[in-house]
Design a protein around this motif. Structure first.
Motif, PDB file in Angstrom:
ATOM      1  N   TRP A   1       0.815  -1.221   0.000  1.00  0.00           N
ATOM      2  CA  TRP A   1       0.000   0.000   0.000  1.00  0.00           C
ATOM      3  C   TRP A   1       0.846   1.267   0.000  1.00  0.00           C
ATOM      4  CZ3 TRP A   1      -1.140   4.523   2.448  1.00  0.00           C
ATOM      5  CH2 TRP A   1      -2.432   5.048   2.302  1.00  0.00           C
ATOM      6  N   THR A   2       1.788   1.339   0.934  1.00  0.00           N
ATOM      7  CA  THR A   2       2.543   2.568   1.116  1.00  0.00           C
ATOM      8  C   THR A   2       3.392   2.887  -0.117  1.00  0.00           C
ATOM      9  OG1 THR A   2       2.548   2.179   3.486  1.00  0.00           O
ATOM     10  CG2 THR A   2       4.147   3.762   2.663  1.00  0.00           C
TER      11      THR A   2
ATOM     12  N   TYR B   1       7.310  -0.286   3.297  1.00  0.00           N
ATOM     13  CA  TYR B   1       6.683  -0.575   4.598  1.00  0.00           C
ATOM     14  C   TYR B   1       5.450  -1.416   4.341  1.00  0.00           C
ATOM     15  CZ  TYR B   1       3.486   0.182   8.518  1.00  0.00           C
ATOM     16  OH  TYR B   1       2.590  -0.006   9.543  1.00  0.00           O
TER      17      TYR B   1
ATOM     18  N   TRP C   1       2.333  -4.171   6.394  1.00  0.00           N
ATOM     19  CA  TRP C   1       1.767  -4.640   7.654  1.00  0.00           C
ATOM     20  C   TRP C   1       0.738  -5.706   7.377  1.00  0.00           C
ATOM     21  CZ3 TRP C   1      -0.390  -0.697   4.957  1.00  0.00           C
ATOM     22  CH2 TRP C   1      -1.781  -0.706   4.819  1.00  0.00           C
TER      23      TRP C   1
ATOM     24  N   ASP D   1      -2.669  -7.397   9.751  1.00  0.00           N
ATOM     25  CA  ASP D   1      -3.396  -7.560  11.004  1.00  0.00           C
ATOM     26  C   ASP D   1      -4.016  -8.944  11.024  1.00  0.00           C
ATOM     27  OD1 ASP D   1      -2.932  -4.878  11.831  1.00  0.00           O
ATOM     28  OD2 ASP D   1      -4.487  -4.232  10.427  1.00  0.00           O
TER      29      ASP D   1
ATOM     30  N   LYS E   1      -0.554  -7.242  15.405  1.00  0.00           N
ATOM     31  CA  LYS E   1      -0.206  -6.337  14.311  1.00  0.00           C
ATOM     32  C   LYS E   1       1.222  -6.633  13.899  1.00  0.00           C
ATOM     33  CE  LYS E   1      -1.444  -2.179  13.809  1.00  0.00           C
ATOM     34  NZ  LYS E   1      -1.775  -2.466  12.400  1.00  0.00           N
TER      35      LYS E   1
ATOM     36  N   GLN F   1       4.210  -5.622  11.480  1.00  0.00           N
ATOM     37  CA  GLN F   1       4.663  -4.514  10.647  1.00  0.00           C
ATOM     38  C   GLN F   1       6.095  -4.776  10.215  1.00  0.00           C
ATOM     39  OE1 GLN F   1       3.746  -1.674  13.850  1.00  0.00           O
ATOM     40  NE2 GLN F   1       2.780  -0.408  12.280  1.00  0.00           N
TER      41      GLN F   1
ATOM     42  N   ARG G   1       4.937  -8.605  22.248  1.00  0.00           N
ATOM     43  CA  ARG G   1       5.757  -7.682  21.456  1.00  0.00           C
ATOM     44  C   ARG G   1       7.046  -8.351  21.026  1.00  0.00           C
ATOM     45  NH1 ARG G   1       5.961  -1.683  24.039  1.00  0.00           N
ATOM     46  NH2 ARG G   1       4.199  -0.917  22.831  1.00  0.00           N
TER      47      ARG G   1
ATOM     48  N   ASN H   1       3.367  -6.078  17.162  1.00  0.00           N
ATOM     49  CA  ASN H   1       2.809  -5.238  18.227  1.00  0.00           C
ATOM     50  C   ASN H   1       3.833  -4.267  18.807  1.00  0.00           C
ATOM     51  OD1 ASN H   1       0.299  -6.755  18.142  1.00  0.00           O
ATOM     52  ND2 ASN H   1       1.441  -8.394  19.155  1.00  0.00           N
ATOM     53  N   HIS H   2       4.619  -3.653  17.952  1.00  0.00           N
ATOM     54  CA  HIS H   2       5.680  -2.762  18.416  1.00  0.00           C
ATOM     55  C   HIS H   2       5.831  -1.581  17.465  1.00  0.00           C
ATOM     56  CE1 HIS H   2       8.433  -2.245  21.578  1.00  0.00           C
ATOM     57  NE2 HIS H   2       9.003  -3.432  21.586  1.00  0.00           N
ATOM     58  N   ALA H   3       4.749  -0.836  17.287  1.00  0.00           N
ATOM     59  CA  ALA H   3       4.664   0.174  16.229  1.00  0.00           C
ATOM     60  C   ALA H   3       5.688   1.296  16.372  1.00  0.00           C
ATOM     61  CB  ALA H   3       3.255   0.758  16.190  1.00  0.00           C
ATOM     62  N   LYS H   4       5.863   1.778  17.583  1.00  0.00           N
ATOM     63  CA  LYS H   4       6.742   2.931  17.750  1.00  0.00           C
ATOM     64  C   LYS H   4       8.190   2.561  17.449  1.00  0.00           C
ATOM     65  CE  LYS H   4       7.830   6.800  20.725  1.00  0.00           C
ATOM     66  NZ  LYS H   4       7.475   7.569  21.906  1.00  0.00           N
TER      67      LYS H   4
ATOM     68  N   ALA I   1       8.722   2.325  13.772  1.00  0.00           N
ATOM     69  CA  ALA I   1       8.823   3.629  13.125  1.00  0.00           C
ATOM     70  C   ALA I   1      10.249   4.166  13.206  1.00  0.00           C
ATOM     71  CB  ALA I   1       7.838   4.609  13.766  1.00  0.00           C
TER      72      ALA I   1
ATOM     73  N   ARG J   1      12.147   2.651  10.514  1.00  0.00           N
ATOM     74  CA  ARG J   1      11.815   3.257   9.207  1.00  0.00           C
ATOM     75  C   ARG J   1      12.653   4.495   8.966  1.00  0.00           C
ATOM     76  NH1 ARG J   1       5.443   3.754   8.134  1.00  0.00           N
ATOM     77  NH2 ARG J   1       6.130   4.442   6.080  1.00  0.00           N
TER      78      ARG J   1
ATOM     79  N   SER K   1      -2.297   2.478  14.400  1.00  0.00           N
ATOM     80  CA  SER K   1      -0.927   2.795  14.822  1.00  0.00           C
ATOM     81  C   SER K   1       0.121   2.475  13.757  1.00  0.00           C
ATOM     82  CB  SER K   1      -0.567   2.058  16.121  1.00  0.00           C
ATOM     83  OG  SER K   1      -1.493   2.381  17.123  1.00  0.00           O
ATOM     84  N   HIS K   2      -0.232   2.685  12.483  1.00  0.00           N
ATOM     85  CA  HIS K   2       0.792   2.494  11.451  1.00  0.00           C
ATOM     86  C   HIS K   2       1.891   3.536  11.578  1.00  0.00           C
ATOM     87  CE1 HIS K   2      -1.131  -0.706   9.334  1.00  0.00           C
ATOM     88  NE2 HIS K   2      -2.272  -0.053   9.343  1.00  0.00           N
TER      89      HIS K   2
ATOM     90  N   GLU L   1       2.102   6.256   9.923  1.00  0.00           N
ATOM     91  CA  GLU L   1       2.343   6.945   8.641  1.00  0.00           C
ATOM     92  C   GLU L   1       2.247   8.453   8.797  1.00  0.00           C
ATOM     93  OE1 GLU L   1       3.063   5.866   5.618  1.00  0.00           O
ATOM     94  OE2 GLU L   1       2.933   3.715   5.925  1.00  0.00           O
TER      95      GLU L   1
ATOM     96  N   PHE M   1       5.358  10.745   9.942  1.00  0.00           N
ATOM     97  CA  PHE M   1       6.475  11.138   9.076  1.00  0.00           C
ATOM     98  C   PHE M   1       6.257  12.506   8.421  1.00  0.00           C
ATOM     99  CE2 PHE M   1       6.899   6.649   9.765  1.00  0.00           C
ATOM    100  CZ  PHE M   1       8.262   6.499   9.986  1.00  0.00           C
TER     101      PHE M   1
ATOM    102  N   LEU N   1       3.384   8.704  18.057  1.00  0.00           N
ATOM    103  CA  LEU N   1       3.008   7.436  18.683  1.00  0.00           C
ATOM    104  C   LEU N   1       3.508   7.456  20.115  1.00  0.00           C
ATOM    105  CD1 LEU N   1       3.784   4.714  15.954  1.00  0.00           C
ATOM    106  CD2 LEU N   1       1.531   5.416  16.790  1.00  0.00           C
ATOM    107  N   GLY N   2       2.621   7.169  21.069  1.00  0.00           N
ATOM    108  CA  GLY N   2       3.038   7.094  22.459  1.00  0.00           C
ATOM    109  C   GLY N   2       3.813   5.808  22.716  1.00  0.00           C
TER     110      GLY N   2
ATOM    111  N   ASP O   1       2.191   2.728  21.926  1.00  0.00           N
ATOM    112  CA  ASP O   1       1.833   2.615  20.507  1.00  0.00           C
ATOM    113  C   ASP O   1       0.478   3.231  20.167  1.00  0.00           C
ATOM    114  OD1 ASP O   1       4.210   1.410  19.888  1.00  0.00           O
ATOM    115  OD2 ASP O   1       3.405  -0.623  19.790  1.00  0.00           O
TER     116      ASP O   1
END
Lengths: 383, 62
Positions: free
Chosen positions: A285-286, A314, A316, A318, A323, A325, A345, A364-367, A370, A373, B12-13, B15, B18, B26-27, B30
């Motif tokens: 998608w991205t 990137y 992901w 679900d 999640k 990613q 996580r 399950n570790h989105a931050k 990022a 990335r 929580s992607h 996106e 950025f 994001l906290g 997450d």
């Protein structure tokens, strides 16, 4: 340069058309699409829309009406005449262009000869499949990639009996054996009958026949074997396609054969700095969104000012409450090692044979993902 | 302008972080946090964030 034509009316095509206007193009802009529907978002097709939590209307992209473009929907492109600078449509129409953006995407790979089985690529596919996924319905899925795994998870949530078959030893090949194994465990915990390292001999509307003769009877059979680029319409145009149907481009998404033809999204095959300039094709998608924006801009600026696409891919998935990613190219890595794990996580780093970071995967570790990335984006620029 | 995020849709992607790191974050858990009231000068960045959201969860009002 008066006429810009975008062929393909999904995410990449829409973003390309928007970028054409945002970059100051005041001439004509035509967007061609094979589906009747205006551009809509596809990720919910295997998740929220399939589960009934979202409707088709919820998935239509905003901004379509505000875009000053002529839409030729329900009219697939069937040919490209580069000498005459026209795109031929299935309805007999011919659309002239000065600059062309090819964003025709992929279609679902089918099982040859199988009738009455379903694939999932369009909103019409998703609505039909959703109708069939009644509680207690038996669903057999061939292929444990992203679509197969997500539909399995959604269907379990709807109370269906699910059998998921793949010839590979684990689901989600790009994640490698260890993380793929976690994913397999997830599906088994949720009651999916998961058959790995299992070849399929035959597929029909009433089920699938496994190698060795075992039969899996089903009310619905989904073939989820990935996508095929919609580039056959370019045959005879003289544009170079790679062995898997991708349109060969340079780093700026410009065809290697024709500066007036650009590509965006699933169909684009372009060299990526993060893997040493190797030519890649990415069906996420991205990337489609980023490519569209860049190809639309590059199509209308001075060719000397065209910018390259360098962002790391990137993607992901679900599945149940997990999640997944990923960033970069974990599927091309020499090693993929878990560097952190804390309950649900998890974080893994992908390195190439020289020990260079080329990707990361998070559960399950989105931050944290990022942060990878950002780091990979910088490394791709530096490479 | 006001920025709305439908937290029933947000996955929580990250996106949005950025293109507009001054608006979205994001906290540590997450979960997305964002500024609801944003200066007009940041419209382009917030629109880019909305366009980048795969869940179409971000809406600009005003």
């Amino acid at each position: 340069m008066d006429r810009v034509v975008v062929v393909g009316a999904s995410l990449a095509g829409l973003r390309a058309a928007q970028a054409v206007r945002a970059s100051g193009h005041e001439g004509s802009l035509v967007v061609v699409g094979d589906e009747e529907h205006p551009p809509y978002n596809r990720p919910p097709l295997s998740k929220g829309l399939l589960a009934g939590a979202q409707s088709h209307a919820d998935c239509v992209f905003p901004g379509v009406d505000a875009l000053d473009a002529e839409w030729r929907l329900g009219a697939a492109a069937v040919g490209l005449d580069r000498d005459g600078r026209t795109v031929a449509l299935a309805d007999g129409g011919r659309v002239p262009y000065d600059r062309l953006v090819v964003a025709t995407g992929c279609r679902a790979r089918t099982w040859p000869g199988a009738e009455g089985v379903v694939t999932l690529r369009t909103v019409d596919d998703a609505v039909a499949l959703g109708r069939a996924l009644q509680p207690g319905a038996r669903l057999a899925i061939v292929g444990a990639g992203f679509v197969g795994c997500e539909v399995a998870a959604t269907a379990r949530g709807l109370g269906c009996d699910v059998t998921l078959v793949d010839v590979a030893p684990h689901p989600l090949l790009p994640l490698g054996p260890e993380l793929g194994g976690r994913c397999a465990a997830l599906h088994r915990e949720h009651g999916v009958d998961l058959r790995l390292s299992t070849a399929v001999d035959a597929v029909d509307r009433a089920g699938i026949t496994l190698a060795g003769g075992e039969r899996v009877d089903a009310d619905v059979v989904l073939v989820a074997l990935g996508g095929v680029p919609n580039t056959e319409w370019l045959a005879g145009s003289g544009l170079t396609l790679d062995a898997r149907g991708g349109l060969r481009c340079d780093g700026t998404l410009t065809s290697v054969d024709d500066p007036d033809v650009l590509a965006a999204g699933d169909v684009a095959a372009w060299p990526h700095a993060l893997v040493g300039g190797e030519v890649v094709r990415v069906e996420h998608w991205t990337t489609a969104a980023e490519h569209g924006g860049l190809a639309g801009r590059n199509a209308v600026v001075d060719p000397a000012d065209r910018a390259a696409h360098v962002a790391p891919p990137y993607f992901w998935s679900d599945q149940y409450a997990t999640k997944i990613q990923a960033v970069g190219f974990p599927g091309r890595a020499a090693t993929l090692a878990i560097v952190e794990e804390d309950g649900p996580r998890l974080l893994a780093e992908a390195h190439d044979a020289d020990g260079r970071l080329v990707g990361a995967v998070a559960f399950n570790h989105a931050k944290r993902l990022a942060a990878y990335r950002r780091r990979l984006a910088t490394e791709a620029v530096a490479a | 302008m006001k920025v709305h995020v439908d937290m029933n849709l947000c996955q929580s992607h990250g996106e949005c972080v950025f293109p507009a790191p001054d608006v979205f974050e994001l906290g540590d858990d997450d979960v997305l946090v964002w500024k609801e009231e944003v200066d007009e000068s940041r419209r382009e960045a917030v629109q880019a964030a909305a366009d980048a959201c795969p869940m179409m969860a971000i809406r600009i009002e005003g």
